[in-house]
Design a protein around this motif. Structure first.
Motif, mmCIF file in Angstrom:
data_model
loop_
_atom_site.group_PDB
_atom_site.id
_atom_site.type_symbol
_atom_site.label_atom_id
_atom_site.label_comp_id
_atom_site.label_asym_id
_atom_site.label_seq_id
_atom_site.Cartn_x
_atom_site.Cartn_y
_atom_site.Cartn_z
ATOM 1 N N GLN A 102 0.527 -1.673 -0.155
ATOM 2 C CA GLN A 102 0.250 -0.332 -0.223
ATOM 3 C C GLN A 102 0.519 1.690 -0.097
ATOM 4 O O GLN A 102 0.508 1.979 -0.816
ATOM 5 N N ILE A 109 0.941 4.077 -2.472
ATOM 6 C CA ILE A 109 0.560 5.665 -2.708
ATOM 7 C C ILE A 109 1.707 6.464 -2.622
ATOM 8 O O ILE A 109 1.491 7.872 -3.694
ATOM 9 N N TYR A 146 1.684 7.339 -6.967
ATOM 10 C CA TYR A 146 0.448 7.994 -7.760
ATOM 11 C C TYR A 146 0.897 9.618 -7.292
ATOM 12 O O TYR A 146 0.950 9.951 -6.624
ATOM 13 N N LEU A 148 -3.822 10.086 -6.422
ATOM 14 C CA LEU A 148 -3.894 9.125 -4.543
ATOM 15 C C LEU A 148 -5.829 10.166 -4.612
ATOM 16 O O LEU A 148 -6.548 8.947 -3.693
ATOM 17 N N TYR A 208 -7.728 7.145 -5.818
ATOM 18 C CA TYR A 208 -7.612 6.528 -4.306
ATOM 19 C C TYR A 208 -8.470 6.052 -2.879
ATOM 20 O O TYR A 208 -9.042 5.391 -2.847
ATOM 21 N N LEU A 215 -3.059 3.188 6.253
ATOM 22 C CA LEU A 215 -2.918 4.555 5.362
ATOM 23 C C LEU A 215 -2.721 5.732 5.849
ATOM 24 O O LEU A 215 -1.927 5.797 4.912
ATOM 25 N N SER A 266 0.544 5.401 5.409
ATOM 26 C CA SER A 266 1.380 5.581 3.826
ATOM 27 C C SER A 266 1.275 7.149 3.137
ATOM 28 O O SER A 266 2.544 7.161 3.211
ATOM 29 N N LEU A 267 0.144 7.783 3.697
ATOM 30 C CA LEU A 267 0.794 8.592 3.776
ATOM 31 C C LEU A 267 1.711 10.100 4.472
ATOM 32 O O LEU A 267 1.753 10.924 3.706
ATOM 33 N N ARG A 275 4.339 8.973 3.113
ATOM 34 C CA ARG A 275 4.944 9.798 1.068
ATOM 35 C C ARG A 275 4.829 10.794 1.322
ATOM 36 O O ARG A 275 5.884 11.872 0.373
#
Length: 446
Positions: free
Chosen positions: A23, A27, A30, A35, A38, A295, A298-299, A302
């Protein structure tokens, strides 16, 4: 050799592709629009995820209801209502309106409607004529009559089956078309397009400057007459990184958070998590809570990775941010990956589809990665970026005498004088990438 059977233990380090890692990788690569799509999809499958529109700040300062067309020219402004969206017609709509004004039988209208549906976005007729005639019981002359009816409609050139026919249809409606223009389009179009003008001039007994004048006339025709009806959805680029130059020498990089939707926890499910009597429901919500936390992580990763890349770019390309595109330096993905201590593929994903606002405009992050070209200036170790060489190439093409355009070898020699050691093959490759034709195609005959 002594082989023994038995059970033995040994330690081994191995990277395992977990759901969380997969994941995070997805991400990272993207773009902003991808994103957001998603995250909207994740909201639908996870009730604990709640999304809100991105926060808007003062990245772009604009006067209310006014769009400034030319920055730096306060007198040239356009009222906001000029940019209000209005319904647009498709090419098929525009042609159907014209067809409805004609006296036609139901069969005629059916054939014409099908031909209109066979036009591509540029207005060219794309139909297999033999099968079309067989399907509708038409003779060749009958089909040609219907096609002519389409070609009589506006805009001129619609219904052409080739570029030659499209141009010819437009010339038929123009006044005072020079006879040479008609002759070239009718009898020598292929050679004309390939710029075999000397052969044409010899065969027709005219001078090269006459063919140049004919070419200038033909250029006023539209090779894509239906394109003005094409409906393209505008994609607005919002940079994820912002670069500011402080004090004329310090380059500062920051994230712009007004690009992606904000992910928050749906508090309505808090009581369900604690007190719901159904164990299956509790298990389901616990799984979704873990998914929510993955999530968010992961953000965060990123953002951290993109910001790290931005800071390295600010350091390695400082001359660009202070002086402009002409000062860009050679830089590879591997160099940045080594600085951040990640794999090269991670940097590739991080720069894909991401943009940075600079004092010189908005650039895609991959713009700052360019190979090195050997320099032959005084310092033997000095190198220039491929981007710089392309800029120099564009300048040479812009300033050349169009009657005697520069050959690739001449460009090589001129760049060598400027200190860039580039092969003729490299120049040809760069021209192709930049959409610049060969010297033969660029030549004008006056």
């Amino acid at each position: 050799m002594n082989l023994k059977a038995g059970l033995f233990q040994h330690q081994q380090l191995k990277l395992q592709m977990t759901q969380q890692l997969s994941q995070a990788i997805t991400i990272l690569q993207y773009s902003t629009m991808e994103l957001n799509a998603y995250l909207e999809a994740k909201q639908l499958e996870n009730p604990l995820i709640q999304i809100e529109p991105p926060k808007q700040d003062s990245l772009y300062q604009r006067e209310p209801y006014t769009y400034k067309r030319n920055a730096g020219n306060p007198g040239n402004t356009v009222d906001w209502y000029e940019y209000v969206s209005v319904p647009t017609r498709t090419l098929a709509d525009a042609l159907s309106v014209q067809i409805n004004l004609k006296s036609l039988t139901s069969f005629d209208r059916k054939i014409l409607d099908e031909l209109i549906c066979s036009l591509d976005d540029n207005g060219y007729l794309r139909v297999e004529e033999p099968s079309f005639m067989q399907e509708h019981g038409l003779e060749g002359a009958q089909l040609e009559t219907y096609i002519k009816k389409i070609q009589e409609l506006e805009p001129a050139g619609i219904g052409g089956r080739t570029l030659q026919e499209c141009i010819s249809l437009q010339l038929q409606r123009k006044a005072d078309v020079p006879p040479l223009v008609k002759q070239i389009v009718t009898d020598h179009f292929q050679a004309f397009g390939e710029k075999k003008w000397k052969a044409i001039s010899k065969e027709l007994g005219v001078e090269l400057k006459d063919i140049q004048q004919a070419a200038d006339f033909i250029q006023h025709c539209n090779p894509r007459p239906g394109s003005k009806y094409s409906q393209h959805i505008a994609e607005y680029i919002t940079p994820e990184l912002v670069v500011n130059v402080i004090g004329g020498h310090t380059v500062a990089v920051s994230l712009y958070d007004g690009t992606t939707v904000n992910v928050t926890y749906n508090e309505e499910y808090t009581d369900f998590m604690k007190d719901h009597p159904d164990k299956e429901v509790q298990t389901y919500l616990q799984e979704k809570e873990q998914d929510f936390r993955w999530l968010l992580q992961s953000l965060r990763q990123r953002k951290q990775t993109i910001l790290k890349v931005g800071k390295i770019l600010a350091e390695k390309q400082k001359s660009f941010f202070l002086e402009g595109p002409s000062a860009i330096q050679p830089l590879t993905l591997k160099q940045v990956a080594d600085e951040i201590d990640v794999h090269e593929s991670t940097i590739s994903r991080a720069v894909k589809g991401k943009y940075m606002q600079t004092p010189f405009g908005i650039f895609e992050l991959k713009y700052f990665f360019t190979s090195a070209i050997k320099s032959v200036k005084l310092e033997d170790s000095e190198a220039a970026s491929a981007r710089t060489v392309k800029n120099e190439l564009q300048k040479l093409i812009d300033e050349e005498d169009k009657k005697k355009p520069l050959s690739d070898q001449k460009i090589v020699n001129l760049l060598l004088d400027k200190g860039y050691d580039v092969s003729r093959r490299t120049i040809a490759k760069y021209r192709d990438q930049m959409g610049i034709t060969s010297s033969t195609m660029r030549k004008r005959y006056e």
